[in-house]
Motif scaffolding. Structure first.
Motif, PDB file in Angstrom:
ATOM      1  N   TRP A  75      19.906  -3.750   5.744  1.00 62.32           N
ATOM      2  CA  TRP A  75      19.511  -3.191   6.710  1.00 62.32           C
ATOM      3  C   TRP A  75      18.183  -4.044   7.327  1.00 62.32           C
ATOM      4  CZ3 TRP A  75      21.335   0.905   9.511  1.00 62.32           C
ATOM      5  CH2 TRP A  75      22.387   1.736   8.832  1.00 62.32           C
ATOM      6  N   ASN A  76      18.070  -4.073   8.545  1.00 59.31           N
ATOM      7  CA  ASN A  76      16.649  -4.812   9.017  1.00 59.31           C
ATOM      8  C   ASN A  76      16.003  -3.891   9.784  1.00 59.31           C
ATOM      9  OD1 ASN A  76      17.694  -7.615   8.281  1.00 59.31           O
ATOM     10  ND2 ASN A  76      19.432  -7.109   9.607  1.00 59.31           N
ATOM     11  N   LEU A  86      15.807   1.186  11.760  1.00 57.68           N
ATOM     12  CA  LEU A  86      16.626   0.541  11.002  1.00 57.68           C
ATOM     13  C   LEU A  86      17.902   0.107  11.605  1.00 57.68           C
ATOM     14  CD1 LEU A  86      16.072   2.846   7.882  1.00 57.68           C
ATOM     15  CD2 LEU A  86      14.833   0.823   8.422  1.00 57.68           C
ATOM     16  N   LYS A  87      18.012  -0.957  11.312  1.00 58.50           N
ATOM     17  CA  LYS A  87      19.491  -1.750  11.947  1.00 58.50           C
ATOM     18  C   LYS A  87      20.337  -2.355  11.011  1.00 58.50           C
ATOM     19  CE  LYS A  87      20.544  -3.511  16.481  1.00 58.50           C
ATOM     20  NZ  LYS A  87      20.013  -4.098  17.805  1.00 58.50           N
ATOM     21  N   ILE A 130      19.059   3.511  13.058  1.00 62.92           N
ATOM     22  CA  ILE A 130      18.477   4.755  12.365  1.00 62.92           C
ATOM     23  C   ILE A 130      17.044   4.928  12.722  1.00 62.92           C
ATOM     24  CG2 ILE A 130      18.364   6.563  10.536  1.00 62.92           C
ATOM     25  CD1 ILE A 130      20.622   4.808   9.159  1.00 62.92           C
ATOM     26  N   TRP A 131      16.539   6.004  13.344  1.00 61.14           N
ATOM     27  CA  TRP A 131      14.977   6.419  13.620  1.00 61.14           C
ATOM     28  C   TRP A 131      14.871   7.760  13.838  1.00 61.14           C
ATOM     29  CZ3 TRP A 131      13.226   7.283  19.043  1.00 61.14           C
ATOM     30  CH2 TRP A 131      14.335   7.053  19.933  1.00 61.14           C
ATOM     31  N   THR A 132      13.629   8.054  13.498  1.00 56.45           N
ATOM     32  CA  THR A 132      13.337   9.625  13.777  1.00 56.45           C
ATOM     33  C   THR A 132      13.113   9.825  15.173  1.00 56.45           C
ATOM     34  OG1 THR A 132      13.070   9.932  11.402  1.00 56.45           O
ATOM     35  CG2 THR A 132      12.080  11.607  12.978  1.00 56.45           C
ATOM     36  N   HIS A 133      13.920  10.406  16.095  1.00 50.98           N
ATOM     37  CA  HIS A 133      13.501  10.459  17.533  1.00 50.98           C
ATOM     38  C   HIS A 133      12.209  11.681  17.873  1.00 50.98           C
ATOM     39  CE1 HIS A 133      18.003   9.556  18.533  1.00 50.98           C
ATOM     40  NE2 HIS A 133      17.701   8.848  17.368  1.00 50.98           N
ATOM     41  N   ALA A 134      12.318  12.416  17.026  1.00 51.49           N
ATOM     42  CA  ALA A 134      11.197  13.485  17.037  1.00 51.49           C
ATOM     43  C   ALA A 134       9.834  12.924  16.439  1.00 51.49           C
ATOM     44  CB  ALA A 134      11.413  14.690  16.020  1.00 51.49           C
TER      45      ALA A 134
END
Ligand SMILES: C[C@H](O)[C@H](O)[C@H]1CNC2=NC(N)=NC(=O)C2=N1
Length: 164
Positions: A75-76, A86-87, A130-134
């Protein structure tokens, strides 16, 4: 006398390696061999994502994220319009295998209550973000989800790497 054996075939190879020698740890000492296998940190795999609706949810700093990124092999850490994410990308064997991969990932995401952004472009290029939208950035939830995606057995869906 120690030899350094480094597992470089990513999580799957590392998982296979650990299965074969029956040891689950990131630092494996086998018959005098010390190996340093990267992969997904066991600690992340034992955790569960927490609901993102707590009012004191804060995204982590780039420094904190940089310390965690080695725990999720492949993951990057990317900064997209000042949002850290994260990608990871894979090449799949077919469009349907790409959708199968989406299904496996979404099963994990629903179980964790934490969802990734899924992209399937040019029929065989899968990218997961992946990230936390909130929180508008990264929290530990994102690393937990990335680690659990790494633990999936995806090799039957992926195109064999061409070794030049
Ligand atoms: C209450 C529940 O935890 C939240 O709505 C979750 C759902 N899944 C989520 N997934 C992601 N990636 N980010 C969020 O902020 C988020 N919020």
């Amino acid at each position: 006398m120690y030899f350094l054996l480094v597992c470089s075939s990513g999580t799957r190879g590392t998982e296979n390696f650990r299965d074969r020698i029956g040891i689950s740890s990131n630092r494996i000492s086998v018959y005098g061999f010390r190996t340093f296998c990267t992969g997904t940190d066991k600690d992340l795999l034992s955790k569960k994502c927490v609901p993102c609706n707590s009012k004191d949810l804060r995204s982590m700093t780039e420094e904190s994220a940089s310390k965690l990124i080695p725990k999720v092999d492949g993951w990057n850490l990317v900064n997209e319009g000042s949002t850290f994410k994260l990608k990871r990308s894979w090449k799949v064997k077919s469009l349907t295998k790409g959708l199968e991969m989406f299904q496996l990932i979404s099963d994990i995401a629903e179980a964790e209550g934490h969802r990734p952004d899924l992209h399937l472009v040019g029929w065989n290029n899968v990218t997961v973000e992946i990230w936390t939208h909130a929180a508008g950035g990264l929290t530990e939830n994102d690393f937990i989800l990335a680690g659990k995606i790494n633990a999936l057995d995806l090799h039957h869906l992926l195109r064999k790497k061409v070794t030049t």
